[in-house]
Scaffold this active site. Structure first.
Site, PDB file in Angstrom:
ATOM      1  N   GLY A   1     -10.818 -15.486 -10.688  1.00 36.47           N
ATOM      2  CA  GLY A   1     -10.256 -15.940 -11.304  1.00 36.47           C
ATOM      3  C   GLY A   1     -10.853 -17.217 -12.868  1.00 36.47           C
ATOM      4  O   GLY A   1     -11.374 -17.223 -13.673  1.00 36.47           O
ATOM      5  N   ALA A   2     -11.159 -18.371 -11.843  1.00 36.66           N
ATOM      6  CA  ALA A   2     -11.871 -19.378 -12.775  1.00 36.66           C
ATOM      7  C   ALA A   2     -13.381 -18.638 -12.331  1.00 36.66           C
ATOM      8  O   ALA A   2     -14.399 -19.500 -14.092  1.00 36.66           O
ATOM      9  CB  ALA A   2     -11.993 -20.100 -11.574  1.00 36.66           C
TER      10      ALA A   2
ATOM     11  N   GLY B   1       1.943 -44.894 -35.466  1.00 35.62           N
ATOM     12  CA  GLY B   1       3.440 -43.654 -36.098  1.00 35.62           C
ATOM     13  C   GLY B   1       2.331 -42.587 -36.417  1.00 35.62           C
ATOM     14  O   GLY B   1       1.456 -41.960 -36.356  1.00 35.62           O
ATOM     15  N   GLY B   2       3.510 -41.940 -37.911  1.00 36.89           N
ATOM     16  CA  GLY B   2       2.796 -40.443 -38.382  1.00 36.89           C
ATOM     17  C   GLY B   2       1.821 -40.998 -38.613  1.00 36.89           C
ATOM     18  O   GLY B   2       0.867 -39.183 -38.051  1.00 36.89           O
TER      19      GLY B   2
END
Length: 459
Positions: free
Chosen positions: A346-347, A111-112
């Site tokens: 771009g890499a 959970g949280g």
């Protein structure tokens, strides 16, 4: 230093859900430096202990180590449990970038409270631990898919390979603490201090014969970049993080000349070294971790570009790729890069190229620094010429000639060095010596960012 209990902080009392905590040496952790630690099954009542431990670590400038053997919101406490874990989440956020935070999970984290794992710098999970926000029955009810086993939904190996939450997985708690000790040996206690250095036993001028042999001359052949890393660093010791997540990029801690370094490398054995979304996120987070705690960065480059495909583009490859670029662009620690083979498009930019602020850019003679490879470039630049040749044999012969010409003119690292994009072309066997020399020269580097509330990294 003996363990010192945090003032007014409860310690373990033997009752279920109690949390032991203090400032000092962690029981069972082979580390000769004090930390702020808490250990136990945290419930709503004990979250205040956890919160105050984290705050004490921040004030004392000590790493925070939490050993959680079970955590979840007790339904009997209603909103008190949620409130308590909210205060823990805020404390971890406040600690981010000030002191290293490490969480060890040895049981269920549900959970949280599981959100705390996403806020820690490093998470170590034992094989018996599980973590998820929604359990198997809840997931099945809402999705209509048959209920999954807890391990398949949120087991340690799932978080190590699919979600990236678990940086390390250990057999049991003892093995996990060994990994934590090794990790903290590479990090300073806080962001105001340098990482701990040791006297090296491995000569910095040792030739890297194994690394030189590991990289095939054929740019299409794969290899494991870990062979190169282990030959460059001291004694071959490399602590890899998130080994099974975003596997196109390898990240981890090592030492060069006794100095801790963070290593980021493309992995040609996965996707031929192409960078995908998971690899971008993994690399960016690791670069920011190293920069936050003054750990120099060593980047090994061998990538043909970003992974192509509709799935990657639709999921935001542009934004996620920009995370890696952003992380390097804002990093102020010493940064040394080595282009081993391919560095295309771009890499090449996001793998800490010179224009991104890299301090020392080195390249092997086999390096190919260009917009794209010869084959792709020829197909674009000479498409009409090749199409005009009707004879298939002549077309293929001409294609090979054009590719060889492109490689000779555009892919040589010498050209990149002449233009200032590469500082030096080095013999592969001298890589360790060159990297160690660059790091030694940069040890006094001090760079300040302009004051601002915070940067807006593309999340």
């Amino acid at each position: 230093m003996a363990a010192v209990v945090v003032p007014r902080m409860p310690v373990a009392t033997g009752r279920p859900g109690a949390v032991g905590a203090g400032l000092g040496l962690v029981p069972g952790l082979d580390l000769d430096r004090p930390v702020a630690w808490f250990q136990g099954t945290a419930t709503a009542v004990d979250t205040d202990v956890v919160r105050r431990t984290i705050r004490a670590g921040i004030e004392a400038g000590l790493p925070v180590v939490g050993i959680v053997t079970g955590a979840g919101v007790d339904r009997r406490t209603d909103l008190a449990g949620l409130h308590g874990w909210g205060s823990v989440a805020r404390a971890l956020a406040d600690a981010s970038g000030l002191v290293p935070t490490v969480l060890v999970v040895d049981g269920p984290c549900l959970g949280g409270p599981a959100l705390a794992l996403g806020l820690a710098d490093v998470v170590v999970m034992t094989e018996r631990s599980v973590a998820f926000l929604n359990g198997p029955s809840t997931s099945a009810r809402f999705t209509g898919i048959a209920e999954l086993d807890a391990d398949l939904l949120g087991g340690a190996w799932i978080h190590h390979s699919r979600s990236g939450i678990a940086d390390l997985v250990a057999r049991d708690l003892d093995a996990a603490l060994v990994q934590v000790a090794e990790l903290l040996d590479h990090l300073p206690p806080n962001n105001q201090e340098p990482p701990p250095t040791v006297t090296p036993t491995d000569p910095v001028d040792r030739p890297c014969d194994r690394a030189a042999r590991a990289v095939p001359a054929d740019g299409r052949a794969s290899y494991d970049v870990r062979w190169v890393i282990e030959d460059i660093v001291d004694d071959g010791a490399f602590l890899e993080l998130q080994a099974r997540f975003g596997s196109c990029i390898v990240t981890g801690f090592a030492r060069v000349g006794g100095m801790p370094v963070g290593v980021v490398a493309n992995q040609p054995s996965q996707l031929a070294g192409a960078i995908d979304i998971e690899g971008s996120k993994k690399g960016a987070r690791f670069v920011r971790l190293c920069d936050a705690f003054n750990v120099p960065l060593v980047t090994l480059v061998d990538t043909p570009g970003f992974r192509p495909g509709r799935d990657q583009e639709w999921r935001g490859m542009i934004r996620h790729g920009a995370k890696l670029a952003f992380a390097y662009a804002e990093a102020t620690v010493p940064r040394v890069g080595v282009v081993l083979r391919k560095a295309y498009g771009g890499a090449f930019i996001v793998m800490d190229c010179k224009s991104m602020g890299n301090d020392c850019a080195l390249a092997w003679p086999s390096a190919e620094v260009a917009v794209m490879g010869a084959k792709g470039a020829v197909e674009i630049l000479h498409r009409r010429e090749l199409a005009a040749l009707e004879d298939e044999e002549k077309r293929e012969k001409r294609r090979l000639e054009l590719e060889a010409e492109y490689e000779a003119v555009h892919l040589s690292p010498t050209m990149a060095a002449d233009r200032g994009y590469i500082d030096e072309v080095i013999d592969p066997v001298h890589t360790r010596m060159a990297v160690a020399g660059a790091l030694a020269a940069l040890v006094a580097k001090r760079e300040r960012l302009r004051p601002r509330r915070h940067e807006n990294i593309p999340l």
